[in-house]
Design a protein around this motif. Structure first.
Motif, PDB file in Angstrom:
ATOM      1  N   ALA A 173      -2.443   6.444  26.977  1.00 33.66           N
ATOM      2  CA  ALA A 173      -1.573   6.256  28.142  1.00 33.66           C
ATOM      3  C   ALA A 173      -1.830   4.887  28.745  1.00 33.66           C
ATOM      4  O   ALA A 173      -1.024   3.982  28.629  1.00 33.66           O
ATOM      5  N   GLU A 174      -2.977   4.726  29.364  1.00 29.62           N
ATOM      6  CA  GLU A 174      -3.222   3.466  30.065  1.00 29.62           C
ATOM      7  C   GLU A 174      -4.343   2.685  29.383  1.00 29.62           C
ATOM      8  O   GLU A 174      -5.222   3.272  28.748  1.00 29.62           O
ATOM      9  N   SER A 175      -4.303   1.353  29.510  1.00 33.20           N
ATOM     10  CA  SER A 175      -5.377   0.519  28.978  1.00 33.20           C
ATOM     11  C   SER A 175      -6.670   0.897  29.683  1.00 33.20           C
ATOM     12  O   SER A 175      -6.672   1.182  30.881  1.00 33.20           O
ATOM     13  N   GLY A 176      -7.737   0.898  28.939  1.00 30.69           N
ATOM     14  CA  GLY A 176      -9.017   1.275  29.538  1.00 30.69           C
ATOM     15  C   GLY A 176      -9.223   2.776  29.574  1.00 30.69           C
ATOM     16  O   GLY A 176     -10.286   3.253  29.969  1.00 30.69           O
ATOM     17  N   GLY A 177      -8.243   3.555  29.146  1.00 31.15           N
ATOM     18  CA  GLY A 177      -8.356   5.013  29.182  1.00 31.15           C
ATOM     19  C   GLY A 177      -8.689   5.587  27.824  1.00 31.15           C
ATOM     20  O   GLY A 177      -8.943   4.857  26.864  1.00 31.15           O
ATOM     21  N   PRO A 178      -8.666   6.919  27.745  1.00 32.25           N
ATOM     22  CA  PRO A 178      -8.952   7.569  26.467  1.00 32.25           C
ATOM     23  C   PRO A 178      -7.807   7.420  25.467  1.00 32.25           C
ATOM     24  O   PRO A 178      -6.646   7.319  25.864  1.00 32.25           O
ATOM     25  N   GLY A 195      -6.649  11.778  28.810  1.00 31.88           N
ATOM     26  CA  GLY A 195      -6.476  11.127  30.100  1.00 31.88           C
ATOM     27  C   GLY A 195      -5.520  11.945  30.952  1.00 31.88           C
ATOM     28  O   GLY A 195      -5.664  13.156  31.071  1.00 31.88           O
ATOM     29  N   GLY A 196      -4.497  11.293  31.489  1.00 32.13           N
ATOM     30  CA  GLY A 196      -3.508  12.007  32.306  1.00 32.13           C
ATOM     31  C   GLY A 196      -2.497  12.765  31.470  1.00 32.13           C
ATOM     32  O   GLY A 196      -1.617  13.434  32.006  1.00 32.13           O
ATOM     33  N   LEU A 197      -2.609  12.673  30.174  1.00 32.73           N
ATOM     34  CA  LEU A 197      -1.638  13.329  29.285  1.00 32.73           C
ATOM     35  C   LEU A 197      -2.276  14.518  28.586  1.00 32.73           C
ATOM     36  O   LEU A 197      -3.482  14.740  28.681  1.00 32.73           O
ATOM     37  N   GLN A 198      -1.444  15.260  27.875  1.00 34.68           N
ATOM     38  CA  GLN A 198      -1.931  16.320  27.004  1.00 34.68           C
ATOM     39  C   GLN A 198      -1.427  16.020  25.602  1.00 34.68           C
ATOM     40  O   GLN A 198      -0.307  15.555  25.427  1.00 34.68           O
ATOM     41  N   LEU A 199      -2.253  16.294  24.639  1.00 29.44           N
ATOM     42  CA  LEU A 199      -1.849  16.145  23.241  1.00 29.44           C
ATOM     43  C   LEU A 199      -1.734  17.554  22.678  1.00 29.44           C
ATOM     44  O   LEU A 199      -2.682  18.332  22.749  1.00 29.44           O
ATOM     45  N   GLN A 200      -0.548  17.874  22.172  1.00 35.58           N
ATOM     46  CA  GLN A 200      -0.307  19.234  21.685  1.00 35.58           C
ATOM     47  C   GLN A 200      -0.249  19.258  20.162  1.00 35.58           C
ATOM     48  O   GLN A 200       0.464  18.454  19.559  1.00 35.58           O
TER      49      GLN A 200
END
Ligand SMILES: [Fe+2]
Length: 294
Positions: free
Chosen positions: A30-35, A141-146
């Motif tokens: 999602a964002e730079s610096g994130g997972p 991060g702020g997302l979900q991976l399904q």
């Protein structure tokens, strides 16, 4: 499974095409610096010398480090037959947990027989950190991976969906190439047809990222398309092609295909989550070639 990932999120996706095996490795975040998650990493392997190299994997490492990403997941869409996985190398360099579809156990059982592996080769998927069921979600991060079960090419194939992006694994190829073969052990064209319908029932603007590209002459390599483009133009699976027609075509075509060059080295490494077989007394690890079996 009750959680439904937001289709509104549009994660950043970077694809690395390996011209040696026609495979695409992805980094999604999602964002730079994130997972981030790494999907289908390639370990370079030269069948002539039996030597491995990490040139392809090092490009992924460079990308992850230069974007300040933290690796949360190293995912396999399936036990690949055309390249060896670099998952253990990437995990050692970058961290993260490895994961694959839970039905990898069925693939391990079949190939344990084919390679006549010793009783200490576990067929419970324990070589991977996580086994994923259909619909299971992983945090990113702020997302979900399904994880989406998409059997057909192999019984354990998974696709991974993050926001509006789906990594389809070996199901669909680019519209002008069609679909993945279904003639490996446990493969099934009818199942692949159903799996593809599941992907193509997603919203038309959904971004689809291919596991491979085998471009026809004159076309540059491309590995991103959309549900709408596939439904309009996929030569094997566009709207209007029914299951029986697909199965007939796929079965006839598969009968003409040679085995992938690296199937024997690749599968026996990939069912071990990318680890080499244990070294023998001289410190060297060996791969086996079953004669007159495949
Ligand atoms: Fe494959």
């Amino acid at each position: 499974m009750t959680f439904s990932p937001s289709m509104n999120a549009s994660p950043q996706v970077h694809g690395f095409f390996d011209s040696g095996t026609w495979t695409v490795t992805y980094v999604v975040h999602a964002e730079s610096g994130g997972p981030c998650a790494i999907i289908d990493p390639v370990l370079d392997y030269d069948p002539k010398s039996g030597r491995t190299r990490t040139t392809s994997a090092d490009q992924v490492i460079e990308h992850v480090r230069s974007h300040g990403l933290q690796v949360a997941w190293i995912l396999e869409t399936h036990a690949h037959a055309d390249h060896l996985s670099a998952a253990p190398y990437l995990k050692a360099q970058l961290g993260g947990q490895t994961a694959i579809g839970a039905k990898i156990t069925a693939v391990q059982k079949v190939f344990k027989g084919i390679f006549n592996l010793s009783s200490d080769f576990a067929v419970d998927g324990s070589q991977f950190d996580r086994l994923l069921a259909d619909g299971e979600c992983l945090p990113l991060g702020g997302l979900q991976l399904q994880a989406l079960s998409v059997p057909g090419h192999t019984p354990a194939c998974m696709a991974y969906r993050v926001g509006d992006a789906v990594f389809v694994g070996d199901t669909l190829f680019m519209p002008d190439v069609g679909s993945a073969r279904c003639d490996f052990p446990g493969g099934d064209a009818r199942s692949l047809y159903a799996s593809v319908q599941k992907i193509l029932s997603l919203p038309p603007q959904t971004r689809l990222f291919m596991c491979h590209d085998y471009p026809p002459e004159g076309r540059a390599v491309k590995f991103e398309t959309t549900v709408a483009e596939q439904r309009a133009a996929n030569i094997h699976l566009k709207d209007g092609i029914g299951e029986a027609e697909f199965v007939r075509m796929r079965t006839a075509r598969d009968a003409t295909l040679a085995m992938p060059v690296l199937i024997l080295p690749a599968v026996q490494v990939n069912i071990r989550a990318g680890e080499m077989p244990p070294a023998e007394a001289n410190g060297v690890a060996y791969l086996k070639i079953p004669l007159n079996v495949l």
